[in-house]
Design a protein around this motif. Structure first.
Motif, PDB file in Angstrom:
ATOM      1  N   LEU A 151       0.804  -1.217   0.000  1.00 42.41           N
ATOM      2  CA  LEU A 151       0.000   0.000   0.000  1.00 42.41           C
ATOM      3  C   LEU A 151       0.841   1.272   0.000  1.00 42.41           C
ATOM      4  O   LEU A 151       0.382   2.323  -0.439  1.00 42.41           O
ATOM      5  CB  LEU A 151      -0.928   0.016   1.227  1.00 42.41           C
ATOM      6  CG  LEU A 151      -2.027  -1.059   1.274  1.00 42.41           C
ATOM      7  CD1 LEU A 151      -2.717  -1.049   2.631  1.00 42.41           C
ATOM      8  CD2 LEU A 151      -3.047  -0.833   0.161  1.00 42.41           C
ATOM      9  N   PHE A 152       2.083   1.176   0.515  1.00 40.33           N
ATOM     10  CA  PHE A 152       2.929   2.354   0.648  1.00 40.33           C
ATOM     11  C   PHE A 152       4.260   2.140  -0.063  1.00 40.33           C
ATOM     12  O   PHE A 152       4.889   1.086   0.088  1.00 40.33           O
ATOM     13  CB  PHE A 152       3.199   2.660   2.122  1.00 40.33           C
ATOM     14  CG  PHE A 152       1.989   3.138   2.872  1.00 40.33           C
ATOM     15  CD1 PHE A 152       1.720   4.488   2.998  1.00 40.33           C
ATOM     16  CD2 PHE A 152       1.103   2.232   3.436  1.00 40.33           C
ATOM     17  CE1 PHE A 152       0.596   4.933   3.681  1.00 40.33           C
ATOM     18  CE2 PHE A 152      -0.019   2.667   4.121  1.00 40.33           C
ATOM     19  CZ  PHE A 152      -0.275   4.020   4.237  1.00 40.33           C
ATOM     20  N   PRO A 153       4.732   3.127  -0.838  1.00 36.60           N
ATOM     21  CA  PRO A 153       6.022   3.009  -1.524  1.00 36.60           C
ATOM     22  C   PRO A 153       7.176   3.032  -0.532  1.00 36.60           C
ATOM     23  O   PRO A 153       6.999   3.402   0.636  1.00 36.60           O
ATOM     24  CB  PRO A 153       6.047   4.256  -2.425  1.00 36.60           C
ATOM     25  CG  PRO A 153       5.181   5.242  -1.718  1.00 36.60           C
ATOM     26  CD  PRO A 153       4.089   4.429  -1.085  1.00 36.60           C
ATOM     27  N   ALA A 154       8.360   2.676  -0.992  1.00 41.31           N
ATOM     28  CA  ALA A 154       9.527   2.595  -0.121  1.00 41.31           C
ATOM     29  C   ALA A 154       9.823   3.916   0.562  1.00 41.31           C
ATOM     30  O   ALA A 154      10.310   3.948   1.699  1.00 41.31           O
ATOM     31  CB  ALA A 154      10.748   2.142  -0.924  1.00 41.31           C
ATOM     32  N   SER A 155       9.520   5.039  -0.081  1.00 41.31           N
ATOM     33  CA  SER A 155       9.809   6.352   0.491  1.00 41.31           C
ATOM     34  C   SER A 155       8.943   6.673   1.705  1.00 41.31           C
ATOM     35  O   SER A 155       9.283   7.538   2.507  1.00 41.31           O
ATOM     36  CB  SER A 155       9.613   7.444  -0.569  1.00 41.31           C
ATOM     37  OG  SER A 155       8.275   7.436  -1.036  1.00 41.31           O
ATOM     38  N   LEU A 156       7.800   5.987   1.845  1.00 39.30           N
ATOM     39  CA  LEU A 156       6.894   6.215   2.979  1.00 39.30           C
ATOM     40  C   LEU A 156       6.764   4.984   3.875  1.00 39.30           C
ATOM     41  O   LEU A 156       6.029   5.013   4.858  1.00 39.30           O
ATOM     42  CB  LEU A 156       5.496   6.601   2.479  1.00 39.30           C
ATOM     43  CG  LEU A 156       5.312   7.997   1.898  1.00 39.30           C
ATOM     44  CD1 LEU A 156       3.902   8.132   1.322  1.00 39.30           C
ATOM     45  CD2 LEU A 156       5.545   9.057   2.963  1.00 39.30           C
ATOM     46  N   ARG A 157       7.478   3.934   3.547  1.00 36.90           N
ATOM     47  CA  ARG A 157       7.231   2.655   4.214  1.00 36.90           C
ATOM     48  C   ARG A 157       7.621   2.661   5.682  1.00 36.90           C
ATOM     49  O   ARG A 157       6.920   2.100   6.532  1.00 36.90           O
ATOM     50  CB  ARG A 157       7.966   1.543   3.455  1.00 36.90           C
ATOM     51  CG  ARG A 157       7.448   0.151   3.774  1.00 36.90           C
ATOM     52  CD  ARG A 157       7.943  -0.829   2.732  1.00 36.90           C
ATOM     53  NE  ARG A 157       7.283  -0.619   1.447  1.00 36.90           N
ATOM     54  CZ  ARG A 157       7.833  -0.888   0.265  1.00 36.90           C
ATOM     55  NH1 ARG A 157       9.077  -1.372   0.214  1.00 36.90           N
ATOM     56  NH2 ARG A 157       7.175  -0.678  -0.855  1.00 36.90           N
ATOM     57  N   ALA A 158       8.758   3.302   6.012  1.00 37.68           N
ATOM     58  CA  ALA A 158       9.163   3.347   7.423  1.00 37.68           C
ATOM     59  C   ALA A 158       8.174   4.156   8.240  1.00 37.68           C
ATOM     60  O   ALA A 158       7.862   3.812   9.387  1.00 37.68           O
ATOM     61  CB  ALA A 158      10.569   3.936   7.548  1.00 37.68           C
ATOM     62  N   THR A 159       7.658   5.239   7.655  1.00 39.51           N
ATOM     63  CA  THR A 159       6.647   6.039   8.345  1.00 39.51           C
ATOM     64  C   THR A 159       5.393   5.211   8.597  1.00 39.51           C
ATOM     65  O   THR A 159       4.841   5.202   9.708  1.00 39.51           O
ATOM     66  CB  THR A 159       6.280   7.288   7.515  1.00 39.51           C
ATOM     67  OG1 THR A 159       7.445   8.094   7.346  1.00 39.51           O
ATOM     68  CG2 THR A 159       5.199   8.104   8.208  1.00 39.51           C
ATOM     69  N   THR A 360      13.192  -1.024  10.949  1.00 32.97           N
ATOM     70  CA  THR A 360      13.664  -2.386  10.686  1.00 32.97           C
ATOM     71  C   THR A 360      12.694  -3.141   9.793  1.00 32.97           C
ATOM     72  O   THR A 360      13.092  -3.746   8.778  1.00 32.97           O
ATOM     73  CB  THR A 360      13.848  -3.153  12.013  1.00 32.97           C
ATOM     74  OG1 THR A 360      14.779  -2.465  12.832  1.00 32.97           O
ATOM     75  CG2 THR A 360      14.361  -4.578  11.740  1.00 32.97           C
ATOM     76  N   PHE A 361      11.421  -3.136  10.145  1.00 36.29           N
ATOM     77  CA  PHE A 361      10.430  -3.844   9.331  1.00 36.29           C
ATOM     78  C   PHE A 361      10.363  -3.258   7.919  1.00 36.29           C
ATOM     79  O   PHE A 361      10.210  -3.994   6.946  1.00 36.29           O
ATOM     80  CB  PHE A 361       9.057  -3.777   9.995  1.00 36.29           C
ATOM     81  CG  PHE A 361       8.957  -4.582  11.263  1.00 36.29           C
ATOM     82  CD1 PHE A 361       9.458  -5.865  11.329  1.00 36.29           C
ATOM     83  CD2 PHE A 361       8.355  -4.044  12.396  1.00 36.29           C
ATOM     84  CE1 PHE A 361       9.364  -6.610  12.485  1.00 36.29           C
ATOM     85  CE2 PHE A 361       8.259  -4.780  13.564  1.00 36.29           C
ATOM     86  CZ  PHE A 361       8.766  -6.067  13.617  1.00 36.29           C
ATOM     87  N   ALA A 362      10.477  -1.934   7.809  1.00 35.35           N
ATOM     88  CA  ALA A 362      10.420  -1.294   6.497  1.00 35.35           C
ATOM     89  C   ALA A 362      11.604  -1.705   5.629  1.00 35.35           C
ATOM     90  O   ALA A 362      11.444  -1.995   4.437  1.00 35.35           O
ATOM     91  CB  ALA A 362      10.387   0.226   6.655  1.00 35.35           C
ATOM     92  N   LEU A 363      12.788  -1.728   6.200  1.00 38.81           N
ATOM     93  CA  LEU A 363      13.974  -2.110   5.432  1.00 38.81           C
ATOM     94  C   LEU A 363      13.898  -3.563   4.974  1.00 38.81           C
ATOM     95  O   LEU A 363      14.229  -3.877   3.821  1.00 38.81           O
ATOM     96  CB  LEU A 363      15.235  -1.894   6.272  1.00 38.81           C
ATOM     97  CG  LEU A 363      15.863  -0.503   6.201  1.00 38.81           C
ATOM     98  CD1 LEU A 363      16.988  -0.369   7.223  1.00 38.81           C
ATOM     99  CD2 LEU A 363      16.395  -0.222   4.791  1.00 38.81           C
ATOM    100  N   VAL A 364      13.470  -4.441   5.863  1.00 34.27           N
ATOM    101  CA  VAL A 364      13.356  -5.852   5.486  1.00 34.27           C
ATOM    102  C   VAL A 364      12.365  -6.012   4.344  1.00 34.27           C
ATOM    103  O   VAL A 364      12.625  -6.730   3.366  1.00 34.27           O
ATOM    104  CB  VAL A 364      12.951  -6.709   6.701  1.00 34.27           C
ATOM    105  CG1 VAL A 364      12.596  -8.132   6.258  1.00 34.27           C
ATOM    106  CG2 VAL A 364      14.072  -6.744   7.725  1.00 34.27           C
ATOM    107  N   GLN A 365      11.235  -5.336   4.432  1.00 31.68           N
ATOM    108  CA  GLN A 365      10.225  -5.436   3.382  1.00 31.68           C
ATOM    109  C   GLN A 365      10.736  -4.880   2.053  1.00 31.68           C
ATOM    110  O   GLN A 365      10.364  -5.355   0.982  1.00 31.68           O
ATOM    111  CB  GLN A 365       8.964  -4.674   3.799  1.00 31.68           C
ATOM    112  CG  GLN A 365       8.231  -5.268   4.988  1.00 31.68           C
ATOM    113  CD  GLN A 365       7.625  -6.622   4.694  1.00 31.68           C
ATOM    114  OE1 GLN A 365       6.721  -6.755   3.875  1.00 31.68           O
ATOM    115  NE2 GLN A 365       8.126  -7.654   5.350  1.00 31.68           N
ATOM    116  N   SER A 366      11.593  -3.871   2.101  1.00 32.50           N
ATOM    117  CA  SER A 366      12.106  -3.255   0.879  1.00 32.50           C
ATOM    118  C   SER A 366      13.250  -4.045   0.261  1.00 32.50           C
ATOM    119  O   SER A 366      13.468  -3.972  -0.950  1.00 32.50           O
ATOM    120  CB  SER A 366      12.578  -1.823   1.176  1.00 32.50           C
ATOM    121  OG  SER A 366      11.506  -0.991   1.559  1.00 32.50           O
TER     122      SER A 366
END
Length: 446
Positions: A151-159, A360-366
């Motif tokens: 649902l969210f691109p990498a640029s917004l994923r950590a947020t 951490t979760f955002a980086l792993v997903q990306s």
């Protein structure tokens, strides 16, 4: 987010079909933020049901005649083992099927089992129901991480994942505050029933208003409908052979060891070393870990996305810096004799302790392939919970017993210094993860 970004279902309502209500939601421009809100509500519910028993241990023990060893069994390694190990096979299913339906079923299971806990007539029945809660919760986080990443691109994923992770703090807040008051007013049985029932409504909201998005809907590359998810061994190999992923996973595991070791024993420490009552401890930790910690958890994701615009390495370095910074404040908190001074010092690590979750979760997903996302998240959670929830509190307890001969009633104070200082080790892994991200071409979000 529009209906074009989701997998097109059959017109009929069914296991793979979407109702008109779902379609209406998906066509709204704000849908992805609404979906994030629902998933955060789901995550909050899981942590309320997980943490509520901690504040009910005393009345449960008195009513059922359970020993401290038995009570520890309810919140320690046994819960962690079922929660962590079942997360991997459920995540493998999530990478191959409808994630919304898996999350819905998970909420129904853990909420129903929490209600059943209130009807337990002996310790064995309560233990089995608590295992059921762990089984249900195993099916929530990995599919949720995967959905949010679509649902969210990498640029917004950590947020986005930082906002999702605030569910931990909200759950702690509700469990500490609500659990204490409801327990005194209604008893532990009706408290468990009361916190379990709302989950069934949350499950209905999840099922009837969320839509399964296309795999990779927020990426330049979208997973093909016939593209198969890789076997588990390939995901393990991907994580271990990618330096950034390897250090992120190890760093998260060490963070879990420190975090759970401190969180599970801090209430006892405040009662034993500072003479606070259970009600006072509940209010203090609800404000510190719930409110202040929630602000910190969200801020970490927002800060990581902001600093990454200048240098991608900050996606990991934000976490490493926060973990190292907690060390002197944790040491001061545990060593301070004055209660007011101790709580002022605790405010800083309370704010920073959740910094690892969103980034951490955002980086792993990306960094993993699109069809690996749920399983990669489950592997991360497996290590975090086995080492963290399972071993962290246990090691602190063992050290407290070992130190009792030298430090007496203050042995717990000295034992808690160990997980506090371990954060330096955690910070090292996140530094190395950031350095790996800085290598040419290392960060290529899918």
């Amino acid at each position: 987010m529009t209906i074009d970004a989701v997998e097109q279902p059959a017109p009929a309502v069914g296991a793979e079909g979407d109702t008109r209500l779902r379609q209406w939601f998906a066509r709204r421009s704000w849908y992805r933020w609404y979906a994030l809100g629902v998933l955060t509500l789901v995550y909050t519910s899981s942590h309320v049901d997980r943490q509520i028993v901690a504040i009910l241990l005393e009345p449960i023990g008195q009513d059922l005649g359970a020993s401290d060893t038995q009570l520890g069994f309810l919140v320690g390694l046994t819960f962690a083992v079922f929660y962590a190990t079942l997360g991997i096979p459920i995540a493998m299913i999530a990478d191959r099927s409808n994630r919304r339906n898996i999350i819905t079923a998970a909420v129904v299971i853990w909420s129903g089992m929490t209600v059943l806990c209130g009807y337990a007539q002996n310790f064995l029945q309560l233990a089995l129901a608590r295992i059921g809660v762990g089984v249900g919760e195993a099916g929530s986080s990995p599919p949720s991480h995967s959905l949010i990443s679509d649902l969210f691109p990498a640029s917004l994923r950590a947020t986005a994942l930082g906002m999702f992770a605030v569910g931990v703090n909200l759950g702690v807040l509700i469990a500490y505050l609500g659990g204490g008051f409801m327990s005194e007013a209604w008893g532990w049985r009706w408290t468990l029933i009361a916190v379990g029932l709302p989950g069934l409504l949350i499950a209905a909201i999840t099922f009837f208003t969320l839509i399964e998005p296309k795999r990779g809907a927020s990426e330049t590359k979208v997973a093909k409908p016939d593209e198969k998810a890789p076997p588990l061994r390939n995901v393990w190999r991907k994580i271990w052979r990618t330096p950034a992923l390897r250090h992120l996973t190890l760093g998260a595991a060490v963070a879990g060891f420190s975090g759970y070791g401190i969180v599970m024993w801090t209430p006892t420490f405040l009662m034993r070393s500072h003479g606070l009552s259970p009600a006072e401890v509940g209010i203090v930790l609800a404000l510190m870990s719930g409110v202040l910690g929630g602000i910190g958890t969200y801020s970490a994701g927002y800060l990581a996305d902001g600093l990454a615009k200048r240098d991608e390495r900050w996606r990991a370095w934000v976490v490493g810096a926060a973990k190292v910074l907690t060390v002197p404040f944790f040491v001061g908190f545990f060593m301070a004799e004055d209660t007011r001074t101790a709580l002022l010092l605790f405010a800083v690590p309370a704010f920073l302790s959740g910094f690892s979750l969103g980034p951490t979760f955002a980086l792993v997903q990306s960094l993993v392939d699109i069809r690996m996302r749920a399983v990669a998240s489950s592997i991360l959670l497996f290590l975090l919970n086995i080492i963290g929830m399972g071993l962290g509190p246990q090691v602190v307890g063992i050290l407290s017993d070992l130190f009792s001969g030298q430090y007496g009633e203050e042995s717990l104070r000295m034992a808690l210094l160990v997980p506090a200082v371990v954060n330096i080790w955690c910070g090292l892994h996140y530094y190395l993860a950031g350095r790996a991200l800085g290598q040419a071409g290392a960060f290529r979000p899918n």
